[in-house]
Write a protein that holds these residues in place. Structure first.
Motif, PDB file in Angstrom:
ATOM      1  N   LEU A   1       4.401  12.114  45.766  1.00 49.24           N
ATOM      2  CA  LEU A   1       5.709  12.707  45.808  1.00 49.24           C
ATOM      3  C   LEU A   1       6.482  12.182  45.291  1.00 49.24           C
ATOM      4  O   LEU A   1       7.416  12.851  44.025  1.00 49.24           O
ATOM      5  CB  LEU A   1       6.323  12.724  47.169  1.00 49.24           C
ATOM      6  CG  LEU A   1       6.162  13.759  48.668  1.00 49.24           C
ATOM      7  CD1 LEU A   1       6.417  13.689  49.706  1.00 49.24           C
ATOM      8  CD2 LEU A   1       4.877  14.843  48.476  1.00 49.24           C
ATOM      9  N   MET A   2       6.928  11.183  45.202  1.00 51.12           N
ATOM     10  CA  MET A   2       7.699  10.762  44.091  1.00 51.12           C
ATOM     11  C   MET A   2       7.629  10.246  42.259  1.00 51.12           C
ATOM     12  O   MET A   2       8.759  10.734  41.975  1.00 51.12           O
ATOM     13  CB  MET A   2       8.427   8.427  44.280  1.00 51.12           C
ATOM     14  CG  MET A   2       9.387   8.440  46.201  1.00 51.12           C
ATOM     15  SD  MET A   2       9.219   6.908  46.653  1.00 51.12           S
ATOM     16  CE  MET A   2       7.771   6.548  46.804  1.00 51.12           C
ATOM     17  N   VAL A   3       6.910  10.294  42.706  1.00 51.00           N
ATOM     18  CA  VAL A   3       6.157  10.721  40.848  1.00 51.00           C
ATOM     19  C   VAL A   3       6.058  11.853  40.137  1.00 51.00           C
ATOM     20  O   VAL A   3       5.278  12.195  39.063  1.00 51.00           O
ATOM     21  CB  VAL A   3       4.767   9.502  40.293  1.00 51.00           C
ATOM     22  CG1 VAL A   3       5.394   7.900  40.645  1.00 51.00           C
ATOM     23  CG2 VAL A   3       3.788   9.964  41.400  1.00 51.00           C
ATOM     24  N   SER A   4       6.099  12.615  41.208  1.00 48.76           N
ATOM     25  CA  SER A   4       5.664  14.280  40.941  1.00 48.76           C
ATOM     26  C   SER A   4       7.285  14.668  39.898  1.00 48.76           C
ATOM     27  O   SER A   4       8.259  14.443  40.050  1.00 48.76           O
ATOM     28  CB  SER A   4       5.637  15.208  42.096  1.00 48.76           C
ATOM     29  OG  SER A   4       7.006  15.243  43.028  1.00 48.76           O
ATOM     30  N   LYS A   5       6.701  15.606  38.913  1.00 48.31           N
ATOM     31  CA  LYS A   5       7.693  16.376  38.001  1.00 48.31           C
ATOM     32  C   LYS A   5       8.805  17.309  38.797  1.00 48.31           C
ATOM     33  O   LYS A   5      10.075  16.032  38.656  1.00 48.31           O
ATOM     34  CB  LYS A   5       7.153  16.667  37.177  1.00 48.31           C
ATOM     35  CG  LYS A   5       8.089  17.502  35.902  1.00 48.31           C
ATOM     36  CD  LYS A   5       7.461  18.735  35.224  1.00 48.31           C
ATOM     37  CE  LYS A   5       8.468  19.366  34.190  1.00 48.31           C
ATOM     38  NZ  LYS A   5       7.992  20.310  33.822  1.00 48.31           N
ATOM     39  N   PRO A   6       8.708  18.012  40.271  1.00 46.87           N
ATOM     40  CA  PRO A   6       9.731  18.639  40.880  1.00 46.87           C
ATOM     41  C   PRO A   6      10.532  17.551  41.950  1.00 46.87           C
ATOM     42  O   PRO A   6      11.340  17.879  41.986  1.00 46.87           O
ATOM     43  CB  PRO A   6       8.594  19.145  41.775  1.00 46.87           C
ATOM     44  CG  PRO A   6       7.377  19.697  41.474  1.00 46.87           C
ATOM     45  CD  PRO A   6       7.828  18.080  40.706  1.00 46.87           C
ATOM     46  N   PHE A   7      10.018  16.192  42.168  1.00 50.20           N
ATOM     47  CA  PHE A   7      11.099  15.202  42.812  1.00 50.20           C
ATOM     48  C   PHE A   7      11.793  14.682  41.836  1.00 50.20           C
ATOM     49  O   PHE A   7      13.015  14.123  42.617  1.00 50.20           O
ATOM     50  CB  PHE A   7       9.704  13.989  43.823  1.00 50.20           C
ATOM     51  CG  PHE A   7      10.679  13.696  44.756  1.00 50.20           C
ATOM     52  CD1 PHE A   7      10.320  13.563  46.049  1.00 50.20           C
ATOM     53  CD2 PHE A   7      11.408  11.761  44.161  1.00 50.20           C
ATOM     54  CE1 PHE A   7      11.199  12.647  46.986  1.00 50.20           C
ATOM     55  CE2 PHE A   7      11.942  11.241  44.627  1.00 50.20           C
ATOM     56  CZ  PHE A   7      12.014  11.837  46.278  1.00 50.20           C
TER      57      PHE A   7
ATOM     58  N   ALA B   1      21.822  12.770  41.511  1.00 48.44           N
ATOM     59  CA  ALA B   1      22.646  11.869  40.224  1.00 48.44           C
ATOM     60  C   ALA B   1      23.877  12.398  40.052  1.00 48.44           C
ATOM     61  O   ALA B   1      24.770  11.562  39.426  1.00 48.44           O
ATOM     62  CB  ALA B   1      21.687  11.144  38.976  1.00 48.44           C
ATOM     63  N   ARG B   2      23.574  13.779  39.597  1.00 47.08           N
ATOM     64  CA  ARG B   2      24.270  14.333  38.566  1.00 47.08           C
ATOM     65  C   ARG B   2      25.691  14.651  39.430  1.00 47.08           C
ATOM     66  O   ARG B   2      27.289  14.870  39.158  1.00 47.08           O
ATOM     67  CB  ARG B   2      24.299  15.741  38.056  1.00 47.08           C
ATOM     68  CG  ARG B   2      22.962  15.939  36.671  1.00 47.08           C
ATOM     69  CD  ARG B   2      22.408  17.166  36.509  1.00 47.08           C
ATOM     70  NE  ARG B   2      21.623  16.446  35.400  1.00 47.08           N
ATOM     71  CZ  ARG B   2      20.590  18.241  35.226  1.00 47.08           C
ATOM     72  NH1 ARG B   2      21.018  18.897  35.726  1.00 47.08           N
ATOM     73  NH2 ARG B   2      19.801  17.439  33.662  1.00 47.08           N
TER      74      ARG B   2
ATOM     75  N   VAL C   1       8.456   3.820  43.444  1.00 51.39           N
ATOM     76  CA  VAL C   1      10.488   3.700  43.741  1.00 51.39           C
ATOM     77  C   VAL C   1      10.948   2.785  42.088  1.00 51.39           C
ATOM     78  O   VAL C   1      11.314   3.438  41.496  1.00 51.39           O
ATOM     79  CB  VAL C   1      10.304   2.681  44.762  1.00 51.39           C
ATOM     80  CG1 VAL C   1      11.865   2.623  44.425  1.00 51.39           C
ATOM     81  CG2 VAL C   1       9.794   3.192  45.833  1.00 51.39           C
ATOM     82  N   ALA C   2       9.473   2.221  41.581  1.00 53.09           N
ATOM     83  CA  ALA C   2      10.279   1.565  40.546  1.00 53.09           C
ATOM     84  C   ALA C   2      10.511   2.408  39.034  1.00 53.09           C
ATOM     85  O   ALA C   2      11.285   2.617  38.243  1.00 53.09           O
ATOM     86  CB  ALA C   2       9.767   0.488  39.819  1.00 53.09           C
ATOM     87  N   THR C   3       9.389   3.331  39.130  1.00 59.65           N
ATOM     88  CA  THR C   3       8.544   4.481  37.584  1.00 59.65           C
ATOM     89  C   THR C   3      10.472   5.117  38.261  1.00 59.65           C
ATOM     90  O   THR C   3      11.375   5.489  36.859  1.00 59.65           O
ATOM     91  CB  THR C   3       7.620   5.120  38.196  1.00 59.65           C
ATOM     92  OG1 THR C   3       5.979   4.047  38.436  1.00 59.65           O
ATOM     93  CG2 THR C   3       7.324   5.885  37.166  1.00 59.65           C
TER      94      THR C   3
ATOM     95  N   ARG D   1      13.094   6.026  35.767  1.00 58.49           N
ATOM     96  CA  ARG D   1      13.850   7.184  34.949  1.00 58.49           C
ATOM     97  C   ARG D   1      14.798   7.896  34.989  1.00 58.49           C
ATOM     98  O   ARG D   1      15.438   8.786  34.370  1.00 58.49           O
ATOM     99  CB  ARG D   1      11.990   8.249  35.227  1.00 58.49           C
ATOM    100  CG  ARG D   1      11.096   7.985  35.076  1.00 58.49           C
ATOM    101  CD  ARG D   1       9.455   8.736  35.704  1.00 58.49           C
ATOM    102  NE  ARG D   1      10.191  10.129  35.159  1.00 58.49           N
ATOM    103  CZ  ARG D   1       9.007  11.584  35.391  1.00 58.49           C
ATOM    104  NH1 ARG D   1       9.115  11.196  36.723  1.00 58.49           N
ATOM    105  NH2 ARG D   1       9.832  12.351  34.257  1.00 58.49           N
ATOM    106  N   LEU D   2      15.974   7.330  36.390  1.00 56.87           N
ATOM    107  CA  LEU D   2      16.916   7.854  36.824  1.00 56.87           C
ATOM    108  C   LEU D   2      17.581   6.684  36.931  1.00 56.87           C
ATOM    109  O   LEU D   2      18.413   6.214  38.001  1.00 56.87           O
ATOM    110  CB  LEU D   2      16.783   8.669  37.804  1.00 56.87           C
ATOM    111  CG  LEU D   2      16.782   9.861  37.872  1.00 56.87           C
ATOM    112  CD1 LEU D   2      15.826  11.161  39.646  1.00 56.87           C
ATOM    113  CD2 LEU D   2      17.174  10.674  36.747  1.00 56.87           C
ATOM    114  N   PRO D   3      18.128   6.181  35.804  1.00 54.54           N
ATOM    115  CA  PRO D   3      19.057   4.893  35.531  1.00 54.54           C
ATOM    116  C   PRO D   3      19.907   5.053  36.423  1.00 54.54           C
ATOM    117  O   PRO D   3      21.075   4.561  36.828  1.00 54.54           O
ATOM    118  CB  PRO D   3      18.411   4.052  34.269  1.00 54.54           C
ATOM    119  CG  PRO D   3      18.941   5.264  33.715  1.00 54.54           C
ATOM    120  CD  PRO D   3      17.458   6.480  34.194  1.00 54.54           C
ATOM    121  N   GLU D   4      20.644   6.351  36.055  1.00 54.06           N
ATOM    122  CA  GLU D   4      22.028   7.253  36.471  1.00 54.06           C
ATOM    123  C   GLU D   4      22.079   6.758  38.093  1.00 54.06           C
ATOM    124  O   GLU D   4      23.040   7.809  38.899  1.00 54.06           O
ATOM    125  CB  GLU D   4      22.181   8.063  36.342  1.00 54.06           C
ATOM    126  CG  GLU D   4      21.702   8.852  36.078  1.00 54.06           C
ATOM    127  CD  GLU D   4      20.172   9.543  35.094  1.00 54.06           C
ATOM    128  OE1 GLU D   4      20.197  10.831  35.441  1.00 54.06           O
ATOM    129  OE2 GLU D   4      20.267   8.451  34.854  1.00 54.06           O
TER     130      GLU D   4
END
Length: 383
Positions: free
Chosen positions: A194-200, A208-209, A226-228, A232-235
Protein backbone atom coordinates in the motif's frame (compact mmCIF):
# COMPACT_ATOMS: atom_id res chain seq x y z
CA UNK A 1 -20.13 -5.11 57.16
CA UNK A 2 -19.46 -4.63 53.44
CA UNK A 3 -16.33 -2.82 52.37
CA UNK A 4 -15.69 -0.45 49.50
CA UNK A 5 -13.89 -1.88 46.49
CA UNK A 6 -10.91 0.21 45.47
CA UNK A 7 -8.61 0.80 42.51
CA UNK A 8 -7.54 -2.24 40.56
CA UNK A 9 -9.83 -4.50 42.60
CA UNK A 10 -12.83 -2.59 41.32
CA UNK A 11 -11.45 -2.66 37.81
CA UNK A 12 -11.00 -6.43 38.06
CA UNK A 13 -14.62 -6.84 39.11
CA UNK A 14 -15.72 -4.68 36.18
CA UNK A 15 -13.71 -6.80 33.73
CA UNK A 16 -15.22 -9.97 35.15
CA UNK A 17 -18.73 -8.57 34.97
CA UNK A 18 -18.24 -7.40 31.39
CA UNK A 19 -16.92 -10.81 30.45
CA UNK A 20 -20.04 -12.40 31.92
CA UNK A 21 -22.29 -9.93 30.10
CA UNK A 22 -20.65 -10.82 26.80
CA UNK A 23 -22.38 -14.20 26.67
CA UNK A 24 -25.80 -12.69 27.32
CA UNK A 25 -25.84 -9.42 25.39
CA UNK A 26 -28.92 -7.23 25.53
CA UNK A 27 -30.38 -7.40 22.01
CA UNK A 28 -30.20 -3.64 21.45
CA UNK A 29 -26.44 -3.53 22.06
CA UNK A 30 -24.25 -3.87 19.03
CA UNK A 31 -20.73 -3.68 20.42
CA UNK A 32 -18.18 -5.08 17.95
CA UNK A 33 -16.84 -8.59 18.45
CA UNK A 34 -13.15 -8.33 17.57
CA UNK A 35 -10.97 -11.41 17.14
CA UNK A 36 -7.44 -10.24 17.87
CA UNK A 37 -4.08 -12.05 17.88
CA UNK A 38 -3.22 -10.03 21.00
CA UNK A 39 -4.25 -11.51 24.37
CA UNK A 40 -6.75 -9.66 26.59
CA UNK A 41 -5.69 -8.45 30.05
CA UNK A 42 -5.82 -10.87 32.99
CA UNK A 43 -5.93 -8.58 35.99
CA UNK A 44 -5.40 -11.29 38.63
CA UNK A 45 -2.29 -12.39 36.75
CA UNK A 46 -0.98 -8.83 36.36
CA UNK A 47 -1.60 -8.13 40.05
CA UNK A 48 1.11 -10.64 41.01
CA UNK A 49 3.71 -7.95 40.31
CA UNK A 50 3.21 -4.50 41.78
CA UNK A 51 5.86 -1.79 41.85
CA UNK A 52 5.95 1.84 42.99
CA UNK A 53 7.15 4.33 40.41
CA UNK A 54 10.95 4.52 40.21
CA UNK A 55 10.77 8.15 39.04
CA UNK A 56 7.48 9.70 40.17
CA UNK A 57 8.63 13.22 39.25
CA UNK A 58 9.52 12.41 35.64
CA UNK A 59 6.95 14.05 33.39
CA UNK A 60 5.57 11.64 30.78
CA UNK A 61 3.58 11.88 27.58
CA UNK A 62 2.18 8.47 26.70
CA UNK A 63 2.72 8.78 22.96
CA UNK A 64 0.48 5.91 21.86
CA UNK A 65 -2.64 4.34 23.36
CA UNK A 66 -6.15 3.29 22.38
CA UNK A 67 -9.65 3.41 23.87
CA UNK A 68 -12.50 1.09 22.90
CA UNK A 69 -15.67 -0.71 23.92
CA UNK A 70 -15.62 -4.18 22.40
CA UNK A 71 -17.68 -7.19 23.25
CA UNK A 72 -16.24 -8.52 26.52
CA UNK A 73 -13.37 -5.98 26.57
CA UNK A 74 -14.02 -2.40 27.55
CA UNK A 75 -11.13 0.05 27.86
CA UNK A 76 -12.41 3.58 28.11
CA UNK A 77 -11.38 6.67 30.05
CA UNK A 78 -12.07 5.15 33.46
CA UNK A 79 -9.89 2.08 32.81
CA UNK A 80 -7.06 4.14 31.34
CA UNK A 81 -7.21 6.65 34.18
CA UNK A 82 -7.09 3.81 36.73
CA UNK A 83 -4.01 2.34 35.07
CA UNK A 84 -2.29 5.72 35.20
CA UNK A 85 -3.39 6.53 38.73
CA UNK A 86 -2.52 3.12 40.16
CA UNK A 87 0.93 3.26 38.54
CA UNK A 88 2.12 6.35 40.42
CA UNK A 89 3.74 7.77 37.28
CA UNK A 90 3.42 11.42 36.30
CA UNK A 91 1.62 11.09 32.97
CA UNK A 92 0.81 14.65 31.98
CA UNK A 93 -0.76 13.93 28.58
CA UNK A 94 -1.42 11.21 26.05
CA UNK A 95 -1.77 10.70 22.30
CA UNK A 96 -4.71 8.61 21.14
CA UNK A 97 -4.16 6.50 18.01
CA UNK A 98 -6.85 5.05 15.76
CA UNK A 99 -8.19 1.56 16.44
CA UNK A 100 -11.46 1.44 14.44
CA UNK A 101 -13.56 2.45 17.43
CA UNK A 102 -16.99 4.11 17.41
CA UNK A 103 -17.23 4.60 13.66
CA UNK A 104 -20.52 6.07 12.54
CA UNK A 105 -23.10 3.39 11.78
CA UNK A 106 -24.43 5.18 8.70
CA UNK A 107 -23.55 7.80 6.15
CA UNK A 108 -20.89 7.76 3.42
CA UNK A 109 -18.28 5.07 4.08
CA UNK A 110 -15.33 7.45 3.75
CA UNK A 111 -16.66 9.64 6.57
CA UNK A 112 -17.60 6.96 9.09
CA UNK A 113 -14.21 7.20 10.81
CA UNK A 114 -15.10 10.77 11.80
CA UNK A 115 -17.17 9.13 14.54
CA UNK A 116 -13.96 7.91 16.19
CA UNK A 117 -12.66 11.47 16.47
CA UNK A 118 -15.97 12.73 17.83
CA UNK A 119 -15.95 9.96 20.42
CA UNK A 120 -12.35 10.57 21.54
CA UNK A 121 -12.82 14.32 21.65
CA UNK A 122 -15.72 13.74 24.06
CA UNK A 123 -13.60 11.51 26.31
CA UNK A 124 -10.84 14.09 26.19
CA UNK A 125 -13.28 16.74 27.40
CA UNK A 126 -14.44 14.34 30.11
CA UNK A 127 -10.83 13.90 31.26
CA UNK A 128 -10.36 17.66 31.49
CA UNK A 129 -13.08 17.78 34.16
CA UNK A 130 -10.43 16.63 36.62
CA UNK A 131 -12.62 13.77 37.87
CA UNK A 132 -10.28 11.16 36.35
CA UNK A 133 -6.91 12.49 37.45
CA UNK A 134 -4.68 15.16 36.01
CA UNK A 135 -3.70 13.55 32.69
CA UNK A 136 -4.72 15.46 29.58
CA UNK A 137 -6.00 12.33 27.85
CA UNK A 138 -5.97 12.53 24.04
CA UNK A 139 -4.20 15.88 23.99
CA UNK A 140 -3.37 14.77 20.46
CA UNK A 141 -5.60 12.53 18.33
CA UNK A 142 -4.52 10.35 15.39
CA UNK A 143 -7.44 9.07 13.34
CA UNK A 144 -8.13 7.11 10.19
CA UNK A 145 -8.69 8.21 6.62
CA UNK A 146 -8.49 6.08 3.50
CA UNK A 147 -5.39 7.53 1.85
CA UNK A 148 -6.03 5.31 -1.17
CA UNK A 149 -8.62 7.93 -2.12
CA UNK A 150 -5.65 10.03 -3.24
CA UNK A 151 -6.37 13.74 -3.48
CA UNK A 152 -10.04 12.86 -2.99
CA UNK A 153 -9.35 12.33 0.71
CA UNK A 154 -9.21 16.12 1.21
CA UNK A 155 -12.80 16.67 2.41
CA UNK A 156 -12.50 13.70 4.77
CA UNK A 157 -9.37 15.20 6.34
CA UNK A 158 -11.17 18.50 6.76
CA UNK A 159 -14.08 16.73 8.48
CA UNK A 160 -11.66 14.93 10.81
CA UNK A 161 -9.91 18.19 11.68
CA UNK A 162 -13.22 19.88 12.44
CA UNK A 163 -14.36 16.97 14.60
CA UNK A 164 -11.08 17.07 16.54
CA UNK A 165 -11.68 20.58 17.81
CA UNK A 166 -8.01 21.54 17.53
CA UNK A 167 -6.69 18.18 18.80
CA UNK A 168 -6.57 16.22 15.56
CA UNK A 169 -2.92 15.72 14.60
CA UNK A 170 -2.72 13.11 11.89
CA UNK A 171 -3.74 9.82 10.33
CA UNK A 172 -2.84 6.19 10.67
CA UNK A 173 -4.03 3.78 8.00
CA UNK A 174 -3.31 0.07 8.61
CA UNK A 175 -0.48 -1.06 6.32
CA UNK A 176 1.23 -3.84 8.36
CA UNK A 177 1.39 -6.83 6.00
CA UNK A 178 3.38 -10.03 5.56
CA UNK A 179 2.95 -12.95 3.13
CA UNK A 180 3.18 -15.50 5.97
CA UNK A 181 -0.22 -15.71 7.74
CA UNK A 182 1.58 -16.56 10.99
CA UNK A 183 2.99 -13.01 11.03
CA UNK A 184 -0.03 -11.03 12.07
CA UNK A 185 -0.71 -8.38 14.70
CA UNK A 186 -3.88 -6.66 13.56
CA UNK A 187 -7.47 -7.90 13.72
CA UNK A 188 -7.80 -6.98 10.01
CA UNK A 189 -4.58 -7.59 8.03
CA UNK A 190 -3.75 -5.10 5.27
CA UNK A 191 -2.87 -5.92 1.65
CA UNK A 192 0.80 -5.72 0.75
CA UNK A 193 2.38 -2.77 -1.02
CA UNK A 194 0.00 0.00 0.00
CA UNK A 195 2.67 2.53 1.00
CA UNK A 196 4.37 2.55 -2.39
CA UNK A 197 1.17 2.85 -4.41
CA UNK A 198 0.42 6.10 -6.26
CA UNK A 199 -2.96 6.70 -4.56
CA UNK A 200 -1.41 6.30 -1.08
CA UNK A 201 1.34 8.78 -1.98
CA UNK A 202 -1.22 11.30 -3.22
CA UNK A 203 -3.33 10.89 -0.08
CA UNK A 204 -0.28 11.25 2.16
CA UNK A 205 0.67 14.43 0.32
CA UNK A 206 -2.66 15.93 1.37
CA UNK A 207 -1.65 15.30 5.00
CA UNK A 208 1.57 17.24 4.50
CA UNK A 209 -0.29 20.13 2.90
CA UNK A 210 -2.37 20.50 6.07
CA UNK A 211 0.48 20.11 8.53
CA UNK A 212 -0.77 16.68 9.61
CA UNK A 213 1.49 13.72 10.36
CA UNK A 214 1.33 10.09 9.27
CA UNK A 215 1.66 7.30 11.83
CA UNK A 216 2.83 4.02 10.32
CA UNK A 217 2.70 0.58 11.94
CA UNK A 218 4.82 -1.55 9.61
CA UNK A 219 6.88 -4.69 10.08
CA UNK A 220 10.65 -4.79 9.68
CA UNK A 221 10.19 -6.28 6.21
CA UNK A 222 8.40 -3.09 5.11
CA UNK A 223 10.89 -0.48 6.34
CA UNK A 224 12.27 0.19 2.86
CA UNK A 225 8.74 1.03 1.72
CA UNK A 226 8.50 3.54 4.57
CA UNK A 227 11.83 5.00 3.45
CA UNK A 228 10.61 5.31 -0.13
CA UNK A 229 7.54 7.24 1.00
CA UNK A 230 9.60 9.46 3.32
CA UNK A 231 12.02 10.35 0.51
CA UNK A 232 9.21 11.16 -1.88
CA UNK A 233 7.49 13.38 0.71
CA UNK A 234 10.21 15.10 2.74
CA UNK A 235 7.68 17.69 3.92
CA UNK A 236 5.57 14.98 5.62
CA UNK A 237 6.31 14.04 9.24
CA UNK A 238 6.19 10.25 9.52
CA UNK A 239 5.98 8.61 12.95
CA UNK A 240 7.06 4.97 12.85
CA UNK A 241 5.20 2.98 15.51
CA UNK A 242 6.32 0.13 17.75
CA UNK A 243 10.10 0.28 17.19
CA UNK A 244 9.75 -0.40 13.48
CA UNK A 245 8.19 -3.83 13.91
CA UNK A 246 11.00 -6.25 14.84
CA UNK A 247 9.51 -9.71 14.26
CA UNK A 248 9.74 -12.70 16.56
CA UNK A 249 7.08 -15.18 15.43
CA UNK A 250 6.59 -17.53 12.50
CA UNK A 251 9.81 -17.84 10.48
CA UNK A 252 11.48 -15.23 12.74
CA UNK A 253 10.87 -16.98 16.06
CA UNK A 254 14.19 -18.83 16.27
CA UNK A 255 16.12 -15.65 15.42
CA UNK A 256 14.56 -13.27 17.96
CA UNK A 257 17.16 -13.76 20.69
CA UNK A 258 20.09 -14.01 18.28
CA UNK A 259 20.99 -10.38 17.70
CA UNK A 260 23.74 -11.35 15.26
CA UNK A 261 21.30 -13.16 12.95
CA UNK A 262 20.54 -11.88 9.46
CA UNK A 263 16.94 -11.12 10.43
CA UNK A 264 17.95 -8.97 13.40
CA UNK A 265 20.58 -7.17 11.32
CA UNK A 266 17.99 -6.52 8.63
CA UNK A 267 15.74 -4.77 11.16
CA UNK A 268 18.60 -2.65 12.51
CA UNK A 269 19.77 -1.78 8.99
CA UNK A 270 16.25 -0.79 8.03
CA UNK A 271 16.09 1.54 11.03
CA UNK A 272 19.46 3.02 10.09
CA UNK A 273 18.29 3.85 6.57
CA UNK A 274 15.18 5.51 7.97
CA UNK A 275 17.19 7.46 10.54
CA UNK A 276 18.99 9.18 7.64
CA UNK A 277 15.67 10.83 6.74
CA UNK A 278 14.98 13.78 9.09
CA UNK A 279 11.21 13.67 8.60
CA UNK A 280 10.93 10.21 10.25
CA UNK A 281 10.38 9.89 14.02
CA UNK A 282 10.24 6.67 16.05
CA UNK A 283 7.99 5.38 18.81
CA UNK A 284 9.57 2.85 21.17
CA UNK A 285 7.16 0.28 22.57
CA UNK A 286 4.76 -2.47 21.60
CA UNK A 287 7.01 -5.16 23.08
CA UNK A 288 4.07 -6.83 24.80
CA UNK A 289 2.54 -7.85 21.48
CA UNK A 290 3.08 -11.55 20.66
CA UNK A 291 4.37 -10.62 17.20
CA UNK A 292 7.56 -9.31 18.84
CA UNK A 293 8.22 -12.83 20.14
CA UNK A 294 9.11 -12.07 23.76
CA UNK A 295 6.31 -14.23 25.14
CA UNK A 296 5.74 -12.08 28.22
CA UNK A 297 2.09 -13.18 28.30
CA UNK A 298 2.99 -16.88 28.64
CA UNK A 299 4.79 -16.80 31.99
CA UNK A 300 3.36 -18.00 35.29
CA UNK A 301 3.78 -14.42 36.48
CA UNK A 302 4.01 -11.18 34.51
CA UNK A 303 7.41 -9.60 34.01
CA UNK A 304 8.89 -7.27 36.59
CA UNK A 305 10.39 -4.02 35.35
CA UNK A 306 13.89 -5.45 35.72
CA UNK A 307 12.98 -8.56 33.70
CA UNK A 308 11.28 -6.41 31.06
CA UNK A 309 14.14 -3.92 30.85
CA UNK A 310 16.73 -6.68 30.47
CA UNK A 311 14.68 -8.36 27.73
CA UNK A 312 14.03 -5.29 25.58
CA UNK A 313 17.33 -3.46 26.15
CA UNK A 314 18.90 -4.54 22.80
CA UNK A 315 15.85 -3.31 20.88
CA UNK A 316 15.65 -0.01 22.76
CA UNK A 317 19.39 0.58 22.41
CA UNK A 318 19.19 -0.06 18.66
CA UNK A 319 16.39 2.50 18.31
CA UNK A 320 18.16 5.17 20.35
CA UNK A 321 21.55 4.64 18.69
CA UNK A 322 20.04 5.31 15.28
CA UNK A 323 17.39 7.95 15.96
CA UNK A 324 18.74 9.62 19.16
CA UNK A 325 16.43 10.68 22.00
CA UNK A 326 15.40 13.86 20.18
CA UNK A 327 13.58 11.78 17.54
CA UNK A 328 12.24 9.02 19.81
CA UNK A 329 9.20 8.88 22.06
CA UNK A 330 7.99 6.23 24.50
CA UNK A 331 4.57 4.59 24.26
CA UNK A 332 2.44 2.24 26.33
CA UNK A 333 0.42 0.79 23.44
CA UNK A 334 -2.31 0.15 26.00
CA UNK A 335 -4.55 -1.71 26.26
CA UNK A 336 -2.94 -3.95 23.62
CA UNK A 337 0.22 -4.49 25.69
CA UNK A 338 -1.83 -4.90 28.87
CA UNK A 339 -2.22 -8.54 27.92
CA UNK A 340 1.47 -8.93 28.82
CA UNK A 341 2.60 -6.05 31.05
CA UNK A 342 1.08 -3.77 33.67
CA UNK A 343 1.20 -0.03 33.09
CA UNK A 344 3.41 0.79 36.08
CA UNK A 345 5.90 -1.98 35.33
CA UNK A 346 6.24 -0.82 31.73
CA UNK A 347 7.15 2.75 32.65
CA UNK A 348 9.49 1.51 35.38
CA UNK A 349 11.29 -0.56 32.75
CA UNK A 350 11.73 2.58 30.67
CA UNK A 351 13.08 4.37 33.74
CA UNK A 352 15.61 1.56 34.29
CA UNK A 353 16.74 1.66 30.67
CA UNK A 354 17.32 5.43 30.77
CA UNK A 355 18.76 5.70 34.29
CA UNK A 356 22.29 6.51 33.05
CA UNK A 357 21.14 9.13 30.56
CA UNK A 358 21.29 12.88 31.05
CA UNK A 359 18.10 14.54 32.25
CA UNK A 360 17.80 16.28 28.88
CA UNK A 361 17.85 12.94 27.08
CA UNK A 362 15.32 11.45 29.49
CA UNK A 363 13.01 14.41 29.07
CA UNK A 364 13.19 14.00 25.30
CA UNK A 365 12.01 10.39 25.13
CA UNK A 366 9.52 10.62 28.00
CA UNK A 367 7.94 13.94 27.10
CA UNK A 368 9.56 16.49 24.81
CA UNK A 369 9.70 14.64 21.48
CA UNK A 370 6.02 13.65 21.59
CA UNK A 371 5.05 17.16 22.70
CA UNK A 372 6.96 18.69 19.78
CA UNK A 373 5.97 16.20 17.07
CA UNK A 374 2.27 16.14 17.98
CA UNK A 375 2.19 19.86 18.88
CA UNK A 376 0.68 19.25 22.30
CA UNK A 377 -0.23 21.98 24.79
CA UNK A 378 2.52 22.43 27.38
CA UNK A 379 2.12 22.85 31.13
CA UNK A 380 -1.64 23.33 31.14
CA UNK A 381 -2.87 20.92 33.78
CA UNK A 382 -0.28 18.79 35.50
CA UNK A 383 1.24 20.31 38.67
Amino acid sequence: MSRRLEGSELTQRNYQQKGADASNERPWRQRPDIVSPNPPPRLDWLAQVREPSLAPEQKIVDAHHHLWDRRGFRYLLEEFADDIGDSGHRVSASVYVQCRTMYRASGPEAYRSVGEIEFVRGLSAQARSGHYGVTDVAAGIVGYADLLMGAGVTPVLEALMEAGGGRFRGVRMPVAAHPDPAVRSNPVPAPEGLMVSKPFFEGARELARRGLSLDIWAYQTQLDEVATLARRLPELTIVLDHAGGPLGIGPYARHRADHSSAHRRAWRDGLARLAELPNVMLKIGGFGMPIMGFGFDTGKAPPSSRHLADAIAPEVDACIERFTPSRCMLESNFPVDKGSISYGVLWNAYHRLTASWSQEERNAVFHDTATRVYRLPVGVRHP
